[in-house]
Design an enzyme around this catalytic site. Structure first.
Site, PDB file in Angstrom:
ATOM      1  N   GLU A   1      -7.175  -4.762   3.196  1.00 18.73           N
ATOM      2  CA  GLU A   1      -7.238  -5.888   2.249  1.00 18.73           C
ATOM      3  C   GLU A   1      -8.438  -5.766   1.304  1.00 18.73           C
ATOM      4  O   GLU A   1      -9.057  -6.759   0.943  1.00 18.73           O
ATOM      5  CB  GLU A   1      -7.282  -7.236   2.988  1.00 18.73           C
ATOM      6  CG  GLU A   1      -6.146  -7.496   3.950  1.00 18.73           C
ATOM      7  CD  GLU A   1      -4.774  -7.400   3.293  1.00 18.73           C
ATOM      8  OE1 GLU A   1      -4.670  -7.701   2.094  1.00 18.73           O
ATOM      9  OE2 GLU A   1      -3.812  -7.013   3.984  1.00 18.73           O
TER      10      GLU A   1
ATOM     11  N   GLY B   1       2.535  -2.874   8.235  1.00 15.19           N
ATOM     12  CA  GLY B   1       2.597  -3.431   9.585  1.00 15.19           C
ATOM     13  C   GLY B   1       3.985  -3.930   9.925  1.00 15.19           C
ATOM     14  O   GLY B   1       4.622  -4.601   9.114  1.00 15.19           O
TER      15      GLY B   1
ATOM     16  N   THR C   1       0.826  -1.211   0.000  1.00 14.91           N
ATOM     17  CA  THR C   1       0.000   0.000   0.000  1.00 14.91           C
ATOM     18  C   THR C   1       0.861   1.263   0.000  1.00 14.91           C
ATOM     19  O   THR C   1       1.892   1.327   0.659  1.00 14.91           O
ATOM     20  CB  THR C   1      -0.897  -0.014   1.240  1.00 14.91           C
ATOM     21  OG1 THR C   1      -1.719  -1.179   1.174  1.00 14.91           O
ATOM     22  CG2 THR C   1      -1.776   1.218   1.316  1.00 14.91           C
TER      23      THR C   1
END
Lengths: 653, 653
Positions: free
Chosen positions: A423, A185, A144
């Site tokens: 997602e 993350g 992303t």
């Protein structure tokens, strides 16, 4: 002390919780044998470990930095247990969930290694996977960008390769502000390596997105590598993912060896020769995997929330004093049963279909990727929308007290809440179901996709115009009737979608309803299949659960039938009665399901679920421990505030 | 640096925000002149005040204790401004909202003083109200108990009066754990006085709930008074009300002067003679007041959230690159418009009906209390359910980035989330609408209640069986048709409710749907009335808004029509087209509404709403300031974690 009130409450006592998970046949059915086994082992290892069980620390009182540090410490302890006890990666991932929200180190095992396995060449795997498995390197997955989420084609990060005699390197760059990697993350603090999705540019030619392994921090010092800038992203709202160090990253001429381009499906030679595999099967692997895992993971969290709420609503009494002078238990009201029981049924459905999907993912090389992709897309949307809502319902069922952090219900909501946007955002992703409907309708290939046969109904006019035949109240409990209804609904909405597409209308809002209808059917069928396989002694319980599941999906989704003649007023009256009956019958089975879920006090981690305290006793203990109860630190400010008026006597007070 | 991507984003620039509120006629219509005037004055006083504008402090990074202390400091600053500038109590309450969530000191002005005014005798008012107004004492309202929320009759706290020669005192006691006062705002730390709801017991006779003014802390030392135990309640979930010190309180023979029983409606003499007023009109005053204020307050917060989301979705681009190579603005998709535009319309409806209700409350002595009670009940349920959902929708419309705390969207959700359970839990409270329907149906008195005339339809068979006459797409935009539909729906659900009650069924779940239908009608009518009164130049804008409001309420609530012949397939097809048209027309009016709302950068307090930065620039700045970006404080732990494997070489890794 005597009480004078007409609705005096008898002194209630606490209901004990299991100290270890149930391992009955029903428990094995709900959890799956392997997962249940892992869960037992993990709980045995952590529930009395002081790093996890330390009741002195109240996480809700901590600053984000202190909370993050505590969770990291717990993550490192899990890593020690992994090595000491020989846990598999899946053990470790399960443990990060059972331990609460120990999130950062899980990324290496849940996402990074799975992608190395799926996308690296054999030689690359042999070198890198052992290093990641032993956490010598800590990996993350950087797809992303600040300006590019669902639209992967919009990714701007570049990986440029110019063959030269001097260097055999690829140069990574972030050309704009919007190309900063974002939401990554474990990158903000922990990761040493990142799988970076970037556009490969060879000799000036843009070859589209590829995956590159980029070392982002020095292994000895943890300093940033040259050409890499990383920031931790900052606080998320509501305490969501407070224990994750999501990271932002920009590259400025960051040089990596050519060998670090993931070469499972493509190759790039020293002279710039580029070859792509003809089999592009694994292009979407990462998202398919993560979406596929969400059903089981979210289902488990929803089950926890509902069990917490069932305990509290079984304890709490309000209104309608019965003959013994006690008020009625809150769980006895339709307003609570009609919310919590369907939520419990959905949670079980999520766990069961989730396990099926995980098995398919573990066997992904032999799977029809389109079918699996569509199943995981539909399930991801359905499970995130229902899951978040059901956790909220669990909190709301507990009335005002459900708002206390120590109940665990608010934190569970916060943790799951973003699942609707990560997602694949719900509405964006729904279009994939809509597109599949259009494609297979046009090609008459609906039978090639396991979830699409309802499109066949549209090809037979009689099936779409005949009034539904439901012979009385009991007939609504027939799985065939239920499936027939849900198929018809999906077909009605598919027809609407096909008409909208033909009419050139923007379907991005309405297609969501079709997607939910599509997934209702998928989940209903998966649940029915499990009922048929269940042990005889548990079959009535599962049948009662599946009946609540299906009838709730029907009762709550009648809108598609407005303006049609497919249902009569009598059908609907019968349906409502059948639904109420189903709730009543399931009420007698709920304890069996809760027992088989068998959550321990440690797992529930809620002031509403303690063996030694009632919910009220637990809430009072929370208050006694509040840092604000001893208010001496603000007394000077308070005393000043109450004497301010003396300084402003002239003012209009 | 050149970009190679086909969807290259032109460098976007920030859109400026107003530096002070709009005062156009439309702004005055939306806010009301008096409130708008207060808002302008408050913003002028605080938006450049360093105690509020200090950008160095990031509240999301703080521990709960530090955040609470910061908000208290801001509350004391507001108090100074109140005295210095001669602000009214309403000014102060408005300021606590505009300043963010400066909650604790607001209780004295928003709840405590209003109840003194409503329930004290003239002599009591003369003594106490000036002290509370100048904050010499700090008050709170202590009704809810740990075991007793909505069921006020269950309250267990006792206030015992035994006439004696020695003392003229009432003795307050908490007989059980469940009788601890709980959820009492401002009690945990700040309050010196509490209005305590307790059962008055005179000479052994239980006379039911009454209100007592109890001093709970010493005015000079802030120590607890004898017989009073108070704890601050602890952390709420998701950061909800972190700045409120909700308190828990128990009494053990706490003695107060008899004169401290609130005597506006009852009297208790020295010898124990008790007289209750025949006019019990004000028995529910406190809850009516607070519920009545919620519509305007929540509407304003929803409007803020939607404006934040509109800014972001107007900036963000995804998918479908147009000819200039830019992706499409997110706000242009139906999936976003169909969520945000109806939310904006509802927010405006909440503000407008809320202002009407506040006017009725300010004039409460001349009001029909039953009518006002039912209006506030219906509005409270509707506004809390839709308001929380719409704020969540605003967050979800912003995709993943909406999850960042600095957007303000998560915090707004957390703040409003408990509104569905406080001041009457949604389902429990819904029964009051159901009960009113039954009562007035039986008594044929529906015309005495302003919101109930739809019951009249049930008395005319023809009105319930004739197919709705909607002549084409445009007819759906007629306010008469819309109102007719909503009336019919409410009548259908009222009929169902009456049948369920007659059949002895538990209606506590299903009555919620009736309540929402009832309130849809109330809000729809209130909005139409305002449209008619609006200035000519703004009428098209408000008509477009009201049309979106009504058609959304219709489109989303068709289920009651399944199994009836009241709508044809053609009606529904026309309805969908009319709704899409309404959204399109309103799209051209949204900027006017946003401009009239005129929120300043200070009020929006969101990284998506800055004059000098784009949302992306704002997000990057948040990351640069994250406390975790400099990770030296955990490096030893990370380096240890990555070398752990060496200690466990034997393990299966």
């Amino acid at each position: 002390m005597t009480t004078l009130t007409p609705t005096a409450t008898a002194t209630p006592t606490a209901t004990p919780l299991p100290t270890s998970p149930s391992t009955t046949p029903l428990a094995k059915l709900l959890w799956g044998e392997e997962r249940l086994q892992r869960r037992c082992e993990i709980l045995a290892a952590i529930s009395r470990n002081p790093v996890f069980a330390d009741t002195q620390s109240n996480p809700h009182a901590l600053s984000r930095k202190d909370l993050w540090t505590l969770r990291l410490k717990q993550g490192v302890e899990l890593l020690k247990l992994k090595f000491k006890l020989g846990w598999s990666n899946q053990h470790f991932v399960d443990a990060t969930k059972i331990a609460g929200d120990v999130l950062s180190l899980g990324v290496n095992y849940r996402i990074f290694i799975r992608n190395l396995e799926a996308q690296m060449s054999a030689a690359q795997k042999a070198y890198w996977i052992p290093r990641a498995e032993r956490f010598e390197i800590a990996g993350c997955y950087a797809q992303t960008e600040l300006g590019h989420g669902s639209n992967v084609r919009g990714i701007e990060t570049t990986a440029t390769f110019e063959p030269s005699a001097e260097a055999d390197e690829i140069v990574i760059n972030s050309p704009t502000a919007s190309s900063h990697k974002y939401w990554i993350g474990s990158l903000g603090v922990v990761a040493t390596h990142a799988l970076v999705i970037a556009r490969l540019v060879v000799k000036g030619q843009d070859l589209g997105n590829h995956v590159f392994l980029v070392q982002v921090r020095n292994l000895d010092t943890h300093d940033l590598m040259p050409g890499v800038q990383i920031y931790e992203q900052g606080e998320k709202g509501m305490g969501t993912f407070a224990s994750m160090d999501n990271g932002v990253m920009a590259f400025t001429n960051c040089r990596i060896p050519r060998a670090n381009m993931l070469a499972g499906m493509v190759s790039l030679e020293r002279d710039g020769t580029y070859r792509a595999a003809t089999n592009k099967k694994h292009a979407y692997t990462s998202m398919v995997i993560i979406r596929g895992l969400m059903s089981e993971e979210i289902g488990t969290e929803v089950a926890k929330a509902v069990v917490i709420a069932l305990r509290y609503t079984g304890f709490r009494r309000q209104f309608n004093a019965s003959r013994d002078g006690q008020e009625k238990r809150v769980i006895e009201y339709a307003s609570v049963q009609h919310r919590l029981f369907p939520a419990l049924a959905r949670a079980v459905a999520m766990m069961l279909l989730g396990r099926e999907m995980r098995a398919r993912i573990d066997n992904i090389v032999n799977e029809s990727l389109e079918d699996l992709h569509l199943q995981t897309v539909g399930a991801k949307i359905w499970v995130s929308v229902h899951g978040v809502r059901d956790i909220e319902v669990a909190r709301l069922s507990c009335g005002g007290h459900g708002n206390m952090a120590a109940t665990g219900l608010g934190p569970l909501y916060a943790q799951l809440s973003p699942s609707r946007t990560y997602e694949g955002e719900t509405y964006v992703l729904s279009q994939q179901i809509g597109n599949a409907v259009v494609k297979h309708w046009k090609n008459k290939t609906e039978s090639s996709i396991s979830a699409l046969p309802y499109l066949g109904r549209l090809r037979e006019h009689t099936k779409m115009s005949q009034r539904l035949q439901v012979a009385g109240v009991d007939a609504w409990s027939s799985p065939q009737v239920q499936e027939g209804f849900l198929e018809l609904r999906a077909a009605l909405l598919a027809k609407r979608h096909l008409d909208d597409v033909a009419g050139g209308r923007d379907t991005s809002y309405d297609v969501f309803e079709l997607t939910m209808a599509h997934a209702d059917l998928t989940y209903c069928r998966a649940l029915q299949a499990q009922v048929k396989q269940s042990p005889t002694e548990d079959r009535p319980t599962l049948e009662a659960l599946a009946n609540v599941f299906a009838l709730t999906a029907i009762v709550e989704n009648l809108a598609a039938f407005a303006g049609t003649d497919l249902l009569s007023a009598e059908d609907l009256a019968n349906l409502r009665l059948a639904h109420k009956d189903a709730i009543s019958i399931f009420a007698g089975n709920v304890d069996r399901v809760v027992d088989a879920l068998g959550f321990t006090e440690y797992e529930l981690n809620s002031v509403f679920a303690r063996s030694s305290q009632t919910p009220y006793e637990g809430l009072l203990e929370v208050a006694k421990q509040s840092e604000l109860t001893d208010n001496r630190f603000v007394r000077p400010m308070l005393l000043e505030a109450r004497s301010l008026w003396k300084q402003y006597r002239r003012a209009k007070i």
